[in-house]
Design a protein around this motif. Structure first.
Motif, PDB file in Angstrom:
ATOM      1  N   TYR A 121       0.515  -1.151  -0.207  1.00  0.00           N
ATOM      2  CA  TYR A 121      -0.052   0.046  -0.003  1.00  0.00           C
ATOM      3  C   TYR A 121       0.870   1.382  -0.472  1.00  0.00           C
ATOM      4  O   TYR A 121       0.544   2.577  -0.969  1.00  0.00           O
ATOM      5  N   GLU A 137     -13.704   5.232  -6.669  1.00  0.00           N
ATOM      6  CA  GLU A 137     -12.792   5.572  -4.651  1.00  0.00           C
ATOM      7  C   GLU A 137     -12.751   4.043  -4.348  1.00  0.00           C
ATOM      8  O   GLU A 137     -12.395   3.674  -3.515  1.00  0.00           O
ATOM      9  N   ARG A 140      -5.849   5.105  -6.147  1.00  0.00           N
ATOM     10  CA  ARG A 140      -6.923   6.387  -6.724  1.00  0.00           C
ATOM     11  C   ARG A 140      -6.513   6.268  -8.392  1.00  0.00           C
ATOM     12  O   ARG A 140      -6.997   6.216  -8.709  1.00  0.00           O
ATOM     13  N   THR A 148     -10.651   1.162   5.481  1.00  0.00           N
ATOM     14  CA  THR A 148     -12.362   1.843   5.400  1.00  0.00           C
ATOM     15  C   THR A 148     -13.208   1.060   4.138  1.00  0.00           C
ATOM     16  O   THR A 148     -14.439   1.404   4.467  1.00  0.00           O
ATOM     17  N   ALA A 180     -10.177   2.031  -2.499  1.00  0.00           N
ATOM     18  CA  ALA A 180     -10.473   1.983  -1.031  1.00  0.00           C
ATOM     19  C   ALA A 180      -9.976   0.201  -1.035  1.00  0.00           C
ATOM     20  O   ALA A 180      -9.654  -0.159   0.218  1.00  0.00           O
ATOM     21  N   GLY A 192      -3.181  -2.090   3.449  1.00  0.00           N
ATOM     22  CA  GLY A 192      -3.782   0.399   4.252  1.00  0.00           C
ATOM     23  C   GLY A 192      -4.870   0.400   4.973  1.00  0.00           C
ATOM     24  O   GLY A 192      -5.178  -1.101   5.317  1.00  0.00           O
ATOM     25  N   ALA A 198      -6.350  -0.895  -1.227  1.00  0.00           N
ATOM     26  CA  ALA A 198      -5.849  -0.192   0.088  1.00  0.00           C
ATOM     27  C   ALA A 198      -5.945  -1.050   0.789  1.00  0.00           C
ATOM     28  O   ALA A 198      -5.052  -1.732   1.605  1.00  0.00           O
ATOM     29  N   GLU A 199      -6.961  -1.417   1.570  1.00  0.00           N
ATOM     30  CA  GLU A 199      -7.435  -2.879   2.410  1.00  0.00           C
ATOM     31  C   GLU A 199      -6.721  -3.990   2.224  1.00  0.00           C
ATOM     32  O   GLU A 199      -5.898  -4.520   2.832  1.00  0.00           O
ATOM     33  N   ASP A 240      -3.639   5.763  -0.849  1.00  0.00           N
ATOM     34  CA  ASP A 240      -4.587   5.823  -1.092  1.00  0.00           C
ATOM     35  C   ASP A 240      -4.982   6.463  -2.545  1.00  0.00           C
ATOM     36  O   ASP A 240      -5.416   6.301  -3.555  1.00  0.00           O
ATOM     37  N   ASP A 241      -3.724   8.192  -2.609  1.00  0.00           N
ATOM     38  CA  ASP A 241      -3.463   8.694  -3.942  1.00  0.00           C
ATOM     39  C   ASP A 241      -3.059   8.002  -4.370  1.00  0.00           C
ATOM     40  O   ASP A 241      -4.070   7.818  -6.591  1.00  0.00           O
TER      41      ASP A 241
END
Length: 150
Positions: free
Chosen positions: A5, A45, A15, A60, A49, A57, A52-53, A11-12
């Motif tokens: 991550y 988005e 995305r 979320t 997310a 990350g 990420a998880e 996150d950026d």
């Protein structure tokens, strides 16, 4: 050691990757069929997310949107679709190139392996019916060494 991550830009970065992949699949004559019925306006988005998880990350996706059962159900009940899967993976690989994520072989390799596994194994388990997906599945975690098993 940083997580996958973190290596992809948090996150950026995810995305940007989700956006690049989504643009590629919408332009693909085979994979775009999966989106022909429409898609959630926050698809990119939410996908970021989720990734990420899965890649180390924040949780979320699970906290805001749902669990793995929800995601797998969205991808289930459509019969086998190996050609679509291959092309979705190729679009992901192209998105990695679009974002310069192929410059680091380790990052590129782990992201490619994760996406290929998620597409051909995790999301492809229930081709017969979404009703076959068990409730309460946790989002699988992926590390530098592959699937994390507890």
């Amino acid at each position: 050691m940083q997580s996958v991550y973190e290596a992809v830009g948090g996150d950026d970065g995810l995305r940007r990757l989700a956006h690049a992949w989504h643009e590629r699949v919408l332009a693909d004559e085979v994979v775009s069929h999966a989106f022909s019925h429409g898609f959630h306006p926050e698809h990119t988005e939410r996908l970021a997310a989720y990734w990420a998880e899965a890649l180390g990350g924040p949780a979320t996706y699970s906290e805001v949107y749902g669990d793995e059962s929800l995601v797998v159900r969205m991808h289930s009940g459509n019969g086998p679709h190996e050609e679509m899967d291959r092309r979705a993976i190729a679009c992901f690989d192209q998105a990695l190139t679009d974002l310069g994520l192929t410059d680091d072989d380790r990052v590129r390799s782990v992201l490619y392996d994760y996406f290929a596994w998620a597409t051909t194994v995790s999301m492809a388990q229930y081709t017969g019916s979404a009703d076959d997906v068990p409730a309460g599945l946790p989002i699988p975690r992926w590390s530098w060494d592959g699937l994390v098993t507890d």
